[in-house]
Design a protein around this motif. Sequence first.
Motif, short mmCIF file in Angstrom:
data_model
loop_
_atom_site.label_atom_id
_atom_site.label_comp_id
_atom_site.label_asym_id
_atom_site.label_seq_id
_atom_site.Cartn_x
_atom_site.Cartn_y
_atom_site.Cartn_z
N ARG A 177 0.83 -1.22 0.00
CA ARG A 177 0.00 0.00 0.00
C ARG A 177 0.86 1.26 0.00
O ARG A 177 0.54 2.26 0.66
CB ARG A 177 -0.98 -0.01 1.18
N LEU A 178 1.96 1.19 -0.76
CA LEU A 178 2.87 2.35 -0.86
C LEU A 178 2.73 3.09 -2.18
O LEU A 178 3.50 4.02 -2.44
CB LEU A 178 4.32 1.88 -0.67
N THR A 179 1.72 2.72 -3.00
CA THR A 179 1.55 3.39 -4.29
C THR A 179 1.39 4.90 -4.09
O THR A 179 2.06 5.71 -4.74
CB THR A 179 0.32 2.83 -5.03
N GLY A 180 0.49 5.26 -3.19
CA GLY A 180 0.23 6.68 -2.96
C GLY A 180 1.48 7.40 -2.47
O GLY A 180 1.80 8.50 -2.95
N GLU A 181 2.20 6.80 -1.54
CA GLU A 181 3.41 7.42 -0.99
C GLU A 181 4.48 7.62 -2.08
O GLU A 181 5.15 8.65 -2.14
CB GLU A 181 3.96 6.55 0.15
N ILE A 182 4.65 6.62 -2.93
CA ILE A 182 5.67 6.71 -3.98
C ILE A 182 5.28 7.78 -5.01
O ILE A 182 6.10 8.65 -5.35
CB ILE A 182 5.87 5.32 -4.64
N LEU A 183 4.03 7.77 -5.45
CA LEU A 183 3.59 8.79 -6.42
C LEU A 183 3.56 10.17 -5.75
O LEU A 183 3.84 11.18 -6.40
CB LEU A 183 2.23 8.42 -7.01
N ARG A 184 3.24 10.21 -4.47
CA ARG A 184 3.24 11.49 -3.75
C ARG A 184 4.62 12.13 -3.77
O ARG A 184 4.76 13.34 -4.01
CB ARG A 184 2.79 11.29 -2.28
N ARG A 185 5.65 11.31 -3.54
CA ARG A 185 7.01 11.87 -3.53
C ARG A 185 7.39 12.44 -4.90
O ARG A 185 8.04 13.47 -4.99
CB ARG A 185 8.03 10.80 -3.10
N ILE A 186 6.96 11.73 -5.94
CA ILE A 186 7.28 12.18 -7.31
C ILE A 186 6.51 13.46 -7.63
O ILE A 186 7.07 14.42 -8.17
CB ILE A 186 6.98 11.04 -8.30
N GLU A 187 5.24 13.50 -7.25
CA GLU A 187 4.44 14.71 -7.49
C GLU A 187 4.91 15.86 -6.61
O GLU A 187 4.97 17.01 -7.06
CB GLU A 187 2.96 14.43 -7.22
N ALA A 188 5.26 15.55 -5.37
CA ALA A 188 5.68 16.62 -4.45
C ALA A 188 6.98 17.28 -4.92
O ALA A 188 7.22 18.47 -4.67
CB ALA A 188 5.85 16.06 -3.03
N LYS A 189 7.80 16.51 -5.63
CA LYS A 189 9.04 17.07 -6.19
C LYS A 189 8.71 18.08 -7.30
O LYS A 189 9.50 18.97 -7.60
CB LYS A 189 9.88 15.91 -6.75
N GLY A 190 7.52 17.91 -7.91
CA GLY A 190 7.09 18.87 -8.93
C GLY A 190 6.82 18.27 -10.30
O GLY A 190 6.51 18.99 -11.24
N TYR A 191 6.93 16.94 -10.42
CA TYR A 191 6.67 16.30 -11.71
C TYR A 191 5.18 15.98 -11.85
O TYR A 191 4.45 15.90 -10.86
CB TYR A 191 7.53 15.03 -11.85
N SER A 192 4.76 15.77 -13.11
CA SER A 192 3.34 15.58 -13.39
C SER A 192 3.05 14.19 -13.92
O SER A 192 3.80 13.67 -14.76
CB SER A 192 2.88 16.58 -14.46
N LEU A 193 1.93 13.63 -13.47
CA LEU A 193 1.46 12.37 -14.03
C LEU A 193 0.82 12.64 -15.38
O LEU A 193 -0.05 13.52 -15.48
CB LEU A 193 0.40 11.75 -13.10
N ALA A 194 1.25 11.90 -16.40
CA ALA A 194 0.66 12.08 -17.73
C ALA A 194 -0.26 10.91 -18.08
O ALA A 194 -1.24 11.08 -18.77
CB ALA A 194 1.76 12.20 -18.78
N SER A 195 0.07 9.70 -17.59
CA SER A 195 -0.75 8.49 -17.80
C SER A 195 -0.54 7.58 -16.61
O SER A 195 0.56 7.56 -16.02
CB SER A 195 -0.34 7.73 -19.06
N LEU A 196 -1.58 6.80 -16.28
CA LEU A 196 -1.52 5.95 -15.09
C LEU A 196 -2.43 4.74 -15.27
O LEU A 196 -3.55 4.88 -15.73
CB LEU A 196 -2.02 6.77 -13.89
#
Length: 143
Positions: free
Chosen positions: A20-39
Amino acid sequence: MTASPSRILILVKPDGVRRRLTGEILRRIEAKGYSLASLKLVVPTEEVLAAHYAEHVERPFYPGLVEYMTSGSVVAAVVEGHRVIEGCRSLMGATDPTTAAPGTIRGDLARDWGSSAIENLVHGSDCEASAAREIAIWFPELG
Ligand code: IDP
């Protein structure tokens, strides 16, 4: 003028989804400032893994790697941003979670469980050419 954003293929591997670390991992990437384009959430086939890990198919650890990567669902994402490959590789940390630097995803959240494949939560393409190749494998509909 701003340069067009680079893209990277990120996988939250089955241990990451299971724990259940999906949110935490994507959160760190988004918090750094990168954007999700597809998921998307997928259970990878052996064919997809053989294409994705083509450079490792002959390695002794490959059967264990396939067993690990087909043990559950994977979250696949295309992430965008200027210098996103360097940025995400830095956030991920080193391959071996035992010695990955504290502060990184692998360093903070993963460890060695003694299994035949190194379970390290996350994959990120290592260069522009790999990113283009891997995005085509996991998101053929974007081509
Ligand atoms: P990376 O994921 O940090 O880019 P690679 O060398 O491309 O590392 O290896 C792909 C994946 O294969 C690793 O993330 C890890 O899960 C697994 N792996 C790599 N080397 C070994 C090994 O020596 N034994 C077991 N599994 C390995």
